[in-house]
Design a protein around this motif. Sequence first.
Motif, PDB file in Angstrom:
ATOM      1  N   ALA A  78      -6.610  -1.098 -14.329  1.00  0.00           N
ATOM      2  CA  ALA A  78      -6.166  -1.812 -15.353  1.00  0.00           C
ATOM      3  C   ALA A  78      -5.030  -2.795 -14.667  1.00  0.00           C
ATOM      4  O   ALA A  78      -4.273  -3.370 -15.252  1.00  0.00           O
ATOM      5  CB  ALA A  78      -5.804  -1.624 -16.872  1.00  0.00           C
ATOM      6  N   VAL A  79      -4.550  -1.730 -14.111  1.00  0.00           N
ATOM      7  CA  VAL A  79      -3.124  -1.902 -13.670  1.00  0.00           C
ATOM      8  C   VAL A  79      -3.390  -2.605 -12.294  1.00  0.00           C
ATOM      9  O   VAL A  79      -2.859  -2.302 -11.066  1.00  0.00           O
ATOM     10  CB  VAL A  79      -1.939  -1.466 -13.320  1.00  0.00           C
ATOM     11  CG1 VAL A  79      -0.117  -1.678 -13.122  1.00  0.00           C
ATOM     12  CG2 VAL A  79      -1.784  -1.233 -14.892  1.00  0.00           C
ATOM     13  N   ASN A  80      -3.745  -4.028 -11.570  1.00  0.00           N
ATOM     14  CA  ASN A  80      -4.340  -4.843  -9.731  1.00  0.00           C
ATOM     15  C   ASN A  80      -3.028  -4.895 -10.306  1.00  0.00           C
ATOM     16  O   ASN A  80      -3.837  -6.459 -10.601  1.00  0.00           O
ATOM     17  CB  ASN A  80      -5.769  -5.220 -11.129  1.00  0.00           C
ATOM     18  CG  ASN A  80      -6.465  -5.055  -9.154  1.00  0.00           C
ATOM     19  OD1 ASN A  80      -5.168  -5.064  -8.214  1.00  0.00           O
ATOM     20  ND2 ASN A  80      -7.702  -5.598  -9.774  1.00  0.00           N
ATOM     21  N   LYS A  81      -2.007  -4.619  -8.787  1.00  0.00           N
ATOM     22  CA  LYS A  81      -1.686  -5.595  -8.928  1.00  0.00           C
ATOM     23  C   LYS A  81      -1.829  -6.817  -7.769  1.00  0.00           C
ATOM     24  O   LYS A  81      -0.975  -8.398  -8.017  1.00  0.00           O
ATOM     25  CB  LYS A  81      -0.517  -4.726  -7.819  1.00  0.00           C
ATOM     26  CG  LYS A  81       0.120  -3.585  -7.570  1.00  0.00           C
ATOM     27  CD  LYS A  81       1.459  -3.789  -7.988  1.00  0.00           C
ATOM     28  CE  LYS A  81       2.064  -1.988  -8.651  1.00  0.00           C
ATOM     29  NZ  LYS A  81       1.884  -1.862  -9.869  1.00  0.00           N
ATOM     30  N   GLY A  82      -3.482  -6.926  -7.317  1.00  0.00           N
ATOM     31  CA  GLY A  82      -3.743  -8.538  -7.108  1.00  0.00           C
ATOM     32  C   GLY A  82      -4.227  -8.745  -7.344  1.00  0.00           C
ATOM     33  O   GLY A  82      -4.319 -10.384  -7.597  1.00  0.00           O
ATOM     34  N   THR A  83      -4.507  -9.103  -9.374  1.00  0.00           N
ATOM     35  CA  THR A  83      -4.674  -9.294 -10.156  1.00  0.00           C
ATOM     36  C   THR A  83      -3.722 -10.574 -10.722  1.00  0.00           C
ATOM     37  O   THR A  83      -2.734 -10.836 -10.362  1.00  0.00           O
ATOM     38  CB  THR A  83      -5.028  -9.151 -11.710  1.00  0.00           C
ATOM     39  OG1 THR A  83      -6.146  -7.935 -11.337  1.00  0.00           O
ATOM     40  CG2 THR A  83      -5.547  -9.872 -12.317  1.00  0.00           C
ATOM     41  N   LYS A  84      -4.195 -12.375 -10.591  1.00  0.00           N
ATOM     42  CA  LYS A  84      -3.293 -13.622 -10.617  1.00  0.00           C
ATOM     43  C   LYS A  84      -2.963 -13.319 -12.309  1.00  0.00           C
ATOM     44  O   LYS A  84      -4.248 -12.982 -13.099  1.00  0.00           O
ATOM     45  CB  LYS A  84      -4.191 -15.030 -10.498  1.00  0.00           C
ATOM     46  CG  LYS A  84      -3.424 -16.086 -10.764  1.00  0.00           C
ATOM     47  CD  LYS A  84      -4.581 -17.524 -10.395  1.00  0.00           C
ATOM     48  CE  LYS A  84      -3.244 -18.459 -10.459  1.00  0.00           C
ATOM     49  NZ  LYS A  84      -4.123 -19.669 -10.680  1.00  0.00           N
ATOM     50  N   LYS A  85      -2.137 -13.878 -12.403  1.00  0.00           N
ATOM     51  CA  LYS A  85      -1.245 -13.331 -13.678  1.00  0.00           C
ATOM     52  C   LYS A  85      -1.612 -14.729 -14.369  1.00  0.00           C
ATOM     53  O   LYS A  85      -1.481 -16.111 -13.871  1.00  0.00           O
ATOM     54  CB  LYS A  85       0.376 -13.086 -14.016  1.00  0.00           C
ATOM     55  CG  LYS A  85       0.628 -12.610 -13.267  1.00  0.00           C
ATOM     56  CD  LYS A  85       2.632 -12.043 -13.623  1.00  0.00           C
ATOM     57  CE  LYS A  85       2.826 -10.490 -13.174  1.00  0.00           C
ATOM     58  NZ  LYS A  85       4.128 -10.594 -12.882  1.00  0.00           N
ATOM     59  N   SER A  86      -1.901 -14.731 -15.659  1.00  0.00           N
ATOM     60  CA  SER A  86      -2.401 -16.032 -16.832  1.00  0.00           C
ATOM     61  C   SER A  86      -1.603 -16.871 -16.626  1.00  0.00           C
ATOM     62  O   SER A  86       0.022 -16.531 -17.164  1.00  0.00           O
ATOM     63  CB  SER A  86      -2.951 -15.826 -18.032  1.00  0.00           C
ATOM     64  OG  SER A  86      -3.556 -16.676 -18.637  1.00  0.00           O
ATOM     65  N   GLU A  87      -1.341 -18.055 -16.678  1.00  0.00           N
ATOM     66  CA  GLU A  87       0.154 -18.718 -17.110  1.00  0.00           C
ATOM     67  C   GLU A  87      -0.649 -19.125 -18.512  1.00  0.00           C
ATOM     68  O   GLU A  87       0.423 -19.936 -19.535  1.00  0.00           O
ATOM     69  CB  GLU A  87      -0.331 -19.929 -15.768  1.00  0.00           C
ATOM     70  CG  GLU A  87      -0.345 -19.643 -15.162  1.00  0.00           C
ATOM     71  CD  GLU A  87      -0.077 -21.422 -14.335  1.00  0.00           C
ATOM     72  OE1 GLU A  87       0.145 -22.703 -14.937  1.00  0.00           O
ATOM     73  OE2 GLU A  87      -0.362 -20.823 -12.479  1.00  0.00           O
ATOM     74  N   LYS A  88      -1.507 -19.182 -19.399  1.00  0.00           N
ATOM     75  CA  LYS A  88      -2.191 -19.038 -21.129  1.00  0.00           C
ATOM     76  C   LYS A  88      -2.111 -18.794 -21.143  1.00  0.00           C
ATOM     77  O   LYS A  88      -1.206 -18.756 -23.270  1.00  0.00           O
ATOM     78  CB  LYS A  88      -3.554 -19.874 -20.777  1.00  0.00           C
ATOM     79  CG  LYS A  88      -4.067 -20.672 -20.229  1.00  0.00           C
ATOM     80  CD  LYS A  88      -5.048 -21.792 -20.444  1.00  0.00           C
ATOM     81  CE  LYS A  88      -5.089 -22.967 -19.285  1.00  0.00           C
ATOM     82  NZ  LYS A  88      -6.938 -23.199 -18.984  1.00  0.00           N
ATOM     83  N   ILE A  89      -1.656 -17.106 -21.294  1.00  0.00           N
ATOM     84  CA  ILE A  89      -1.093 -16.135 -22.216  1.00  0.00           C
ATOM     85  C   ILE A  89       0.156 -15.348 -21.251  1.00  0.00           C
ATOM     86  O   ILE A  89       0.200 -14.933 -21.144  1.00  0.00           O
ATOM     87  CB  ILE A  89      -2.472 -15.329 -23.258  1.00  0.00           C
ATOM     88  CG1 ILE A  89      -3.094 -14.620 -21.031  1.00  0.00           C
ATOM     89  CG2 ILE A  89      -3.502 -15.584 -23.271  1.00  0.00           C
ATOM     90  CD1 ILE A  89      -3.724 -13.553 -21.990  1.00  0.00           C
ATOM     91  N   PRO A  90       0.480 -14.542 -22.050  1.00  0.00           N
ATOM     92  CA  PRO A  90       1.820 -14.190 -22.234  1.00  0.00           C
ATOM     93  C   PRO A  90       1.324 -12.666 -20.833  1.00  0.00           C
ATOM     94  O   PRO A  90       0.305 -11.769 -21.418  1.00  0.00           O
ATOM     95  CB  PRO A  90       2.584 -12.949 -23.164  1.00  0.00           C
ATOM     96  CG  PRO A  90       1.865 -13.589 -24.477  1.00  0.00           C
ATOM     97  CD  PRO A  90       0.339 -14.963 -24.245  1.00  0.00           C
TER      98      PRO A  90
END
Length: 142
Positions: A78-90
């Motif tokens: 679940a802690v995938n450093k390659g995952t893009k962070k959402s701009e719509k949710i914290p």
Amino acid sequence: MLYKNIHIGQFIKERVEEKEITMDRICNFLNKDEKFIEEVYNNKSIDTDLLLRWCKLLEYDFFRIYSSHLILYAPPSAVNKGTKKSEKIPYFRKNIYTQEIKDFIIKKILSDEMSLSDVIEEYSIPKSTLHRWMQKIRNNNE
């Protein structure tokens, strides 16, 4: 406190007893009847809007129990450093440990219920983080 199996109704009931809040006050605040309140106490989970109202009434953050569960039991994937962070949710980092979590883990280590390596394997807490916590405990005891 066990964070693995959460029975929110039981936690709510215990907090009501601690705060000595009357059933009348609860019913008025939630705009529900006594039967509904008793059902909440028996439920393992409840609606988040209702839980938020209980948090306000009882002046306690029940959501933190669930956050602690996620910190301790979320799979490492679940802690995938390659995952893009959402701009719509914290976005929240997984490795932010509350004092309750630290106390829970340290208690397990000090009581010999778990070793450092057991904690690292079970909860995916970095070795350096555990050593820092243990060093603070040693420094406070001196």
